[in-house]
Design a protein around this motif. Structure first.
Motif: not given
Length: 520
Positions: A1, A7-8, A68, A73-75, A77, A277, A314, A317, A319
């Motif tokens: 990630m 999304g940040d 992550a 994972r890449r999702d 938050c 998460d 989250k 988007g 993270r």
């Protein structure tokens, strides 16, 4: 990630705006309620708050990257983190203001400094309670149904985020509803703006333009020239705050606030886990406590907390980068003395639709992430938060009418008037005190009943009776302008919970199962 994704940007606007609002509120309270000099507010309190926000947000961003990496994972938050609105008002009106009035009456040379030191003690003590709580929070989470943890947050989010900003949106509909349309389109409509523009950026830019066009901005006169205010430790004043009279006078305020933050943090961790998460509880709460201790060490009187809203951020988007960027941005504003300039150019209305949306998502999660047949328990867990909001609205209305002023102090004489309108306001006052514990216990009790675990339901009643006996739930007293927690046994509720426990224990012999109606 990656550290930073598109999304940040959306997440940054929501988190930074939330903290910016609270910094402006506490600055105004310190200046106009406590009478603190400008150099104390700008030179000590704001930089101290910025230190805690920078430390915590950088840690939680790093924590998200580590999770992550560990789970490939890449999702993930990061946990949202910031100032605690409840303690801001509590410490101003119930710790620092009484300390200043007492120092003034005693003829102290610098009452403002004494009041500030009382705030430093309260902030440091809350951080210490959070550190201690981090060692046991996992065991409490395992013993508490998810519906109880999430519904408590949902009630507070619905009341203090969604409803408050919904009022504000309809008070300024051109800005509020137009930006709300952008947020609903981008997040619930699941569409992207052409050119790849982030939804939050579009909403805030449009809101700012409309605010200037409709006269909401600029806010007040043009601020003066920025002044550099780098954080400096105030260890001498912090040590001076450890006075016996302070500890005795404000223990009844500090302990409930510390426990409130621990309980809220625990519920936020459960909310993050329900969203996918799973963060380790002990370091998450420990850093939360360290942030509050750091705030006190550098001059801030206001503790920090894990924020409501992880599922909302989250879903945007966001993270890890939104957390780090928010901490850095707020720190730069405080260290350079430009926080007033941002508020002058961009009013709260420009970005409030983001926060309104987060409250909606939090409430929805309480139903979506719990078993469907636990929905009644979720509703019961939401009600105390709404009742607390109603109590606060009622008292705000009374103050607007002149009750709760030096000329007409708030007291039990208001109750008959409410009863004439069939409003049992004393019940709202009782629910307001210890609302986090009340909501969680009532919901857990209901889950146990739904699962026909009647002895467990009785145990939760016993916990409620015990907490009420300490005064951390339901006990309240009138002050000239408010109703506040009274750390004395709340006997009517102690006996009521004991009788509830007796009813549940007796169910084994007094009832039979009846699945034809869905009830036992």
């Amino acid at each position: 990630m990656r550290l930073f994704v598109r999304g940040d940007i959306d997440g940054f606007f929501g988190l930074a705006l939330d903290n910016l609002i609270l910094l402006l509120v506490l600055s105004a309270l310190c200046r106009y309620v406590l009478g603190f000099p400008e150099e104390l507010v700008v030179g000590r309190i704001l930089p101290g708050a910025a230190v805690s926000l920078l430390v915590g947000n950088l840690y939680y961003a790093w924590q998200a990257l580590q999770l992550a990496r560990a789970e490939n994972r890449r999702d993930v938050c990061a946990l949202p983190y910031g100032l605690n609105a409840v303690t801001v008002f509590t410490f101003v009106f119930l710790v620092m203001l009484p300390a200043k009035l007492a120092a003034t009456a005693a003829g102290a040379a610098d009452p403002a400094r004494i009041a500030w030191q009382a705030g430093l003690l309260a902030c440091f003590s809350c951080g210490a309670i959070e550190l201690i709580g981090s060692t046991i929070v996992d065991r409490i989470r395992r013993a508490t149904p998810r519906a109880a943890l999430l519904s408590t947050l949902a009630g507070l989010a619905l009341a203090f985020i969604s409803l408050g900003f919904l009022f504000r949106a309809y008070a300024t509909p051109v800005v509020g509803l137009t930006t709300l349309a952008v947020i609903l389109l981008g997040y619930f409509g699941r569409v992207k703006f052409r050119g790849g523009l982030p939804v939050g950026l579009v909403a805030v830019a449009l809101g700012t333009a409309l605010a200037w066009g409709t006269g909401l901005a600029p806010v007040g006169p043009v601020p003066g020239a920025p002044q550099l205010a780098l954080p400096l430790p105030v260890i001498g004043d912090l040590l001076a705050s450890f006075r016996g009279d302070f500890l005795l006078s404000y223990f009844a305020i500090i302990l409930p606030m510390g426990l409130f933050i621990v309980a809220g943090s625990m519920q936020n961790l459960e909310s993050a886990e329900a969203a996918g998460d799973k963060f380790a509880a002990r370091p998450s709460l420990a850093v939360n406590g360290i942030g509050s201790i750091a705030a006190a060490a550098f001059g801030s009187c206001f503790p920090t907390t894990l924020y409501i809203g992880h599922p909302g951020w989250k879903a945007m988007g966001a993270r890890a980068g939104y957390s780090a960027l928010s901490g850095i941005f707020i720190a730069l504003l405080c260290f350079t003395g430009t926080i007033a300039h941002v508020a002058w150019a961009m009013p709260v209305e420009a970005g409030m639709a983001i926060l309104l949306w987060i409250g909606i998502v939090m409430t929805a999660q309480a139903f979506q992430a719990t078993p469907r047949h636990h929905a009644p328990a979720v509703v019961i867990g939401i009600l105390p938060g709404l009742a607390t909001w109603g109590a606060i609205m009622a008292k705000s209305g009374l103050r607007a009418a002149g009750i709760g002023s030096p000329e007409h102090a708030l007291g039990a004489d208001i109750v008959p008037g409410f009863l004439q309108g069939d409003v049992h306001i004393t019940g709202a006052f009782a629910l307001e005190q210890g609302v986090v514990f009340t909501a969680m216990i009532l919901s857990a009790m209901t889950v146990a009943v739904i699962e026909r675990q009647f002895v467990r339901a009785a145990v939760w009643c016993g916990i409620a009776a015990t907490v009420s006996a300490t005064g951390l739930m339901h006990g309240y007293q009138y002050t000239p302008a408010d109703t506040v927690l009274q750390l004395q046994p709340a006997w009517p509720w102690v006996w009521a919970y004991a009788l509830m426990a007796l009813v549940f224990v007796s169910a084994r012999w007094l009832t039979v199962e009846d699945d034809s109606t869905g009830h036992a």
